[in-house]
Design a protein around this motif. Sequence first.
Motif, mmCIF file in Angstrom:
data_model
loop_
_atom_site.group_PDB
_atom_site.id
_atom_site.type_symbol
_atom_site.label_atom_id
_atom_site.label_comp_id
_atom_site.label_asym_id
_atom_site.label_seq_id
_atom_site.Cartn_x
_atom_site.Cartn_y
_atom_site.Cartn_z
ATOM 1 N N VAL A 205 35.347 -23.065 14.411
ATOM 2 C CA VAL A 205 36.257 -23.725 15.362
ATOM 3 C C VAL A 205 37.461 -24.309 14.618
ATOM 4 C CG1 VAL A 205 36.525 -25.580 17.058
ATOM 5 C CG2 VAL A 205 34.418 -24.258 17.022
ATOM 6 N N SER A 206 37.199 -24.954 13.479
ATOM 7 C CA SER A 206 38.356 -25.576 12.815
ATOM 8 C C SER A 206 39.306 -24.501 12.277
ATOM 9 C CB SER A 206 37.955 -26.604 11.764
ATOM 10 O OG SER A 206 37.269 -25.980 10.750
ATOM 11 N N ARG A 207 38.760 -23.359 11.876
ATOM 12 C CA ARG A 207 39.626 -22.250 11.413
ATOM 13 C C ARG A 207 40.504 -21.746 12.570
ATOM 14 N NH1 ARG A 207 39.237 -17.837 7.642
ATOM 15 N NH2 ARG A 207 41.444 -17.287 7.514
ATOM 16 N N ILE A 208 39.922 -21.578 13.746
ATOM 17 C CA ILE A 208 40.701 -21.093 14.902
ATOM 18 C C ILE A 208 41.746 -22.151 15.278
ATOM 19 C CG2 ILE A 208 40.588 -20.433 17.360
ATOM 20 C CD1 ILE A 208 39.493 -18.312 15.323
ATOM 21 N N LYS A 209 41.340 -23.414 15.262
ATOM 22 C CA LYS A 209 42.272 -24.502 15.608
ATOM 23 C C LYS A 209 43.494 -24.520 14.685
ATOM 24 C CE LYS A 209 41.955 -27.948 17.752
ATOM 25 N NZ LYS A 209 42.650 -28.258 19.002
ATOM 26 N N GLN A 210 43.286 -24.112 13.414
ATOM 27 C CA GLN A 210 44.426 -24.097 12.484
ATOM 28 C C GLN A 210 45.427 -22.997 12.820
ATOM 29 O OE1 GLN A 210 42.414 -23.517 8.759
ATOM 30 N NE2 GLN A 210 41.528 -25.574 8.828
ATOM 31 N N ASN A 211 44.989 -22.031 13.634
ATOM 32 C CA ASN A 211 45.836 -20.861 13.879
ATOM 33 C C ASN A 211 46.426 -20.751 15.276
ATOM 34 O OD1 ASN A 211 45.834 -18.895 11.437
ATOM 35 N ND2 ASN A 211 43.790 -19.819 11.506
ATOM 36 N N ILE A 212 45.913 -21.542 16.214
ATOM 37 C CA ILE A 212 46.502 -21.480 17.558
ATOM 38 C C ILE A 212 46.725 -22.896 18.104
ATOM 39 C CG2 ILE A 212 45.561 -19.198 18.236
ATOM 40 C CD1 ILE A 212 43.554 -20.821 19.892
ATOM 41 N N ASP A 213 47.579 -22.972 19.122
ATOM 42 C CA ASP A 213 47.948 -24.306 19.629
ATOM 43 C C ASP A 213 47.317 -24.650 20.972
ATOM 44 O OD1 ASP A 213 49.550 -24.947 17.456
ATOM 45 O OD2 ASP A 213 51.171 -23.689 18.246
ATOM 46 N N ILE A 214 46.676 -23.676 21.645
ATOM 47 C CA ILE A 214 46.077 -23.993 22.945
ATOM 48 C C ILE A 214 44.646 -24.532 22.737
ATOM 49 C CG2 ILE A 214 47.503 -22.465 24.391
ATOM 50 C CD1 ILE A 214 45.440 -20.272 24.056
ATOM 51 N N PRO A 215 44.068 -25.205 23.751
ATOM 52 C CA PRO A 215 42.729 -25.784 23.573
ATOM 53 C C PRO A 215 41.660 -24.732 23.268
ATOM 54 C CG PRO A 215 43.775 -26.620 25.576
ATOM 55 C CD PRO A 215 44.652 -25.515 25.061
ATOM 56 N N VAL A 216 40.638 -25.169 22.536
ATOM 57 C CA VAL A 216 39.540 -24.280 22.131
ATOM 58 C C VAL A 216 38.236 -24.779 22.762
ATOM 59 C CG1 VAL A 216 38.190 -23.437 20.161
ATOM 60 C CG2 VAL A 216 40.671 -23.680 19.960
ATOM 61 N N SER A 217 37.465 -23.814 23.263
ATOM 62 C CA SER A 217 36.182 -24.104 23.904
ATOM 63 C C SER A 217 35.065 -23.406 23.113
ATOM 64 C CB SER A 217 36.256 -23.535 25.331
ATOM 65 O OG SER A 217 34.980 -23.384 25.898
ATOM 66 N N VAL A 218 33.825 -23.880 23.275
ATOM 67 C CA VAL A 218 32.694 -23.182 22.638
ATOM 68 C C VAL A 218 31.627 -22.834 23.669
ATOM 69 C CG1 VAL A 218 32.972 -24.051 20.285
ATOM 70 C CG2 VAL A 218 31.707 -25.430 21.944
ATOM 71 N N HIS A 219 30.921 -21.739 23.396
ATOM 72 C CA HIS A 219 29.906 -21.205 24.319
ATOM 73 C C HIS A 219 28.759 -20.712 23.435
ATOM 74 C CE1 HIS A 219 28.824 -18.479 27.883
ATOM 75 N NE2 HIS A 219 28.163 -17.902 26.895
ATOM 76 N N CYS A 220 27.689 -21.506 23.333
ATOM 77 C CA CYS A 220 26.640 -21.178 22.351
ATOM 78 C C CYS A 220 25.345 -20.729 23.022
ATOM 79 C CB CYS A 220 26.362 -22.387 21.474
ATOM 80 S SG CYS A 220 27.814 -22.892 20.530
ATOM 81 N N HIS A 221 24.799 -19.634 22.517
ATOM 82 C CA HIS A 221 23.489 -19.170 22.988
ATOM 83 C C HIS A 221 22.398 -19.696 22.057
ATOM 84 C CE1 HIS A 221 24.157 -16.774 26.600
ATOM 85 N NE2 HIS A 221 25.393 -16.652 26.123
ATOM 86 N N ASN A 222 21.167 -19.663 22.577
ATOM 87 C CA ASN A 222 20.098 -20.451 21.965
ATOM 88 C C ASN A 222 19.053 -19.624 21.219
ATOM 89 O OD1 ASN A 222 19.132 -23.066 21.570
ATOM 90 N ND2 ASN A 222 17.601 -22.831 23.209
ATOM 91 N N ASP A 223 19.452 -18.453 20.710
ATOM 92 C CA ASP A 223 18.452 -17.548 20.126
ATOM 93 C C ASP A 223 17.660 -18.155 18.972
ATOM 94 O OD1 ASP A 223 19.239 -14.542 21.381
ATOM 95 O OD2 ASP A 223 20.748 -16.100 21.468
ATOM 96 N N PHE A 224 18.259 -19.098 18.251
ATOM 97 C CA PHE A 224 17.514 -19.799 17.185
ATOM 98 C C PHE A 224 17.235 -21.259 17.561
ATOM 99 C CE2 PHE A 224 18.976 -16.206 14.676
ATOM 100 C CZ PHE A 224 17.881 -15.945 13.862
ATOM 101 N N GLY A 225 17.375 -21.569 18.840
ATOM 102 C CA GLY A 225 17.104 -22.946 19.280
ATOM 103 C C GLY A 225 18.165 -23.939 18.823
ATOM 104 N N LEU A 226 19.368 -23.438 18.477
ATOM 105 C CA LEU A 226 20.398 -24.337 17.928
ATOM 106 C C LEU A 226 21.601 -24.514 18.852
ATOM 107 C CD1 LEU A 226 20.389 -23.173 14.189
ATOM 108 C CD2 LEU A 226 19.633 -25.374 15.082
#
Length: 384
Positions: free
Chosen positions: A189-210
């Motif tokens: 996320v921080s790498r993407i944030k360094q490269n674009i100016d619009i808001p960033v969202s996350v969408h995580c799946h739970n295959d390892f319970g994380l």
Amino acid sequence: MYSREGFSSTGRKITVFDTTLRDGEQSPGIKFSPEEKHKIAYMLEDMGVDIIEAGFPAVSSEEFNIIKSINSTANRAKICALSRCNDGDIYSAINSGVNYIHIFIATSDIHLKNKLKISREEALKKIEHSINIAKDAGLYVEFSAEDATRTDMDFLIRAFKTAEVSGANKVNIPDTVGIMNPISMRNIVSRIKQNIDIPVSVHCHNDFGLATANTIFGVEGGASQVQVTVNGIGERAGNASLEEVVTGLAAFMNAKTNIDFSKIYNISQAVSRFSGMEIQKNKAIVGENAFSHEAGIHVNGIINSPATYEAINPEFVGRQRTIVIGKHSGRSSIEWILNKNGIKCSEDEVKYILEEIKSYNGKEAFDEDRVINLARNIIKIRGD
Ligand code: KIV
Ligand code: ZN
């Protein structure tokens, strides 16, 4: 920040994007009826969810009509429709009346080669073309790079940059097969944030319970939106669960959301009923055992001060504490139940009740009513 009685977050505002009605419904075997979808959408809005992904209009005319009607009845929440990068899907979303579209295309080589059978350059062209159509129709566009976390980093940045330049309002990083850990999620996320100016969202799946931990660390890396589902339902092992993420964000990130925590349990129960997916008993926040205590030492502590063995006050998330009677119970549990119900027994009688309970061999927990019945029988025999 975290306090047992509740959270007084003063930090960043995080947008909650719920996809129970879309990714959640993609759980194997789930199909919500139109009425159930409406009820869930109503409850999500009522509890303070900012954006509700109501479905994928290109799937069927029934799905299209439900999205249309949820969109026409929503008040405060924004209603979003999912779309692949193709004209047909995008026009379906536009015709459903929503103002918010979630456009996605896979960007990893595995997906480009095996599923889409197109080159990276062709994918970039599709991103630009699709976003242009949606923007021309006046829609708010959130763009997802499916399988982002297995995508070559330089290409992922190019894909998100293409989306930004084409007019996307937000980008989403899906951990489609749940292979991230909190540290790698924070870093991407921080790498993407360094490269674009619009808001960033996350969408995580739970295959390892994380999924919950990864979502929270995505926020730590700079994401300002979380995509979640009620009870964590979703493809395979599911998505990050709304109830865990919003309480975790408040407890550990000092982050604010619009969620009314006291409504979490009701919606969790409704989604469990409508989906036919039982909630695992020991699930954090909403599981049956999340605020139950059996062992004598724990119950003793709870009776003196609930903070001894509870991370948060159950009422804060719409729950109540329960004392369960079983093989690990001590005298204090019996006394607690008797006092609560205004029943007086001697020390020996309490001991006798406890012995009866300990010799019980059934699988179900010995509930309060059975303790009360035992006590009343004793009182009858003693002739009071
Ligand atoms: O998991 C995923 O990649 C998705 C996308 C459609 C965003 O659900
Ligand atoms: Zn997903």
